[in-house]
Scaffold this active site. Sequence first.
Site: not given
Ligand code: BDR
Length: 331
Positions: A257
């Site tokens: 992400h």
């Molecule tokens: C986001 O939530 C976190 O667990 C990850 O680092 C990312 O920023 C994805 O939903």
Amino acid sequence: MARKIIMDVDTGSDDACAIMLAAKSEELEILGICAVNGNRTLEETTENTLKIVELLGMEDKIPVIRGASRPMVKDLLPSRAHNAQTPSVHYDENGNEICYHPASFDLPAPHTKPLEKNFITWYADTILGSGEPVTIVAVGPLTDLGLLFRCEPKVLENIEEIVIMGGGHNQVNTTFASEFNIFMDPEAAEIVLQSGAKITMVPLDATHAASTYLSEAKLFRDLHTPVGDMIAELIEIRTNAYNRLQPLWDKDLCPLHDALAVAYLLDPRVLKHVLYTRVDVDISGGFADGATIVDTRVYRNMEPNCYYALDADRDLFNRIFYERIAGHKSV
Ligand code: BDR
Ligand code: CA
């Protein structure tokens, strides 16, 4: 001239990938990295951030700052607080931990420390003291920015853009209505969305589309560098967690992400189907607590406040990521 950025992170496996991608991109100059409570406790996200900065050998150039250890207000109500904590840990049939984000990265203990300065003061001094406008890449819960904009709204005058990894329209990952970063501190996210800054949201809709295959981890391994090895290991950890806990549209792949938010700064074409629209966060504390409400209508009755990506170019993202880490870029 390199674009000046501040990263706000809850490091975190994909946060680590985002930091490494930004640090290896000559188009970007990281003024500092502020850690926040989120994937793990503030102590753990700060230490993981220091480890990554030291792995990169950039501890003399990039300060690490301790941000907020709790959401702004979400944990005041017991009915909402139970979820505003570090996610629970899962175990496989052999008792091994399955997790997206190791509490402590498998790297040497850091020899550097976070700055002593309070994060609001550091943010204000850095942004207002910068000759050129600063871009913020926020890839954790938005607590630090929510507090900053309440305490020092003047900083908004020298912010070029805020790139947020967060939210989801067709995709969610924490409750049936919400994405993790926004769910963890919905009020902070809404403050940021109402701030008037130029905002680009990189939500799950885009990050899932840009996922990285396990086979691509090998490319990083084959670089035979400490950074390449670390990225390969993080992709492997994440792929295992996604296969077992959150299967996606194909097997043996995972979204990185936060790295997509950085890739957007390197090449905006990496985001596709970008709406300029109104996005708000549900802060009513009910079933949709922390949901991003995205106006997809043609006739909106509220002013747009952000660019919101519904899709992404998987191949371009993975090419950008690999090439910047390998040090020979074609895009
Ligand atoms: C986001 O939530 C976190 O667990 C990850 O680092 C990312 O920023 C994805 O939903
Ligand atoms: Ca994150």
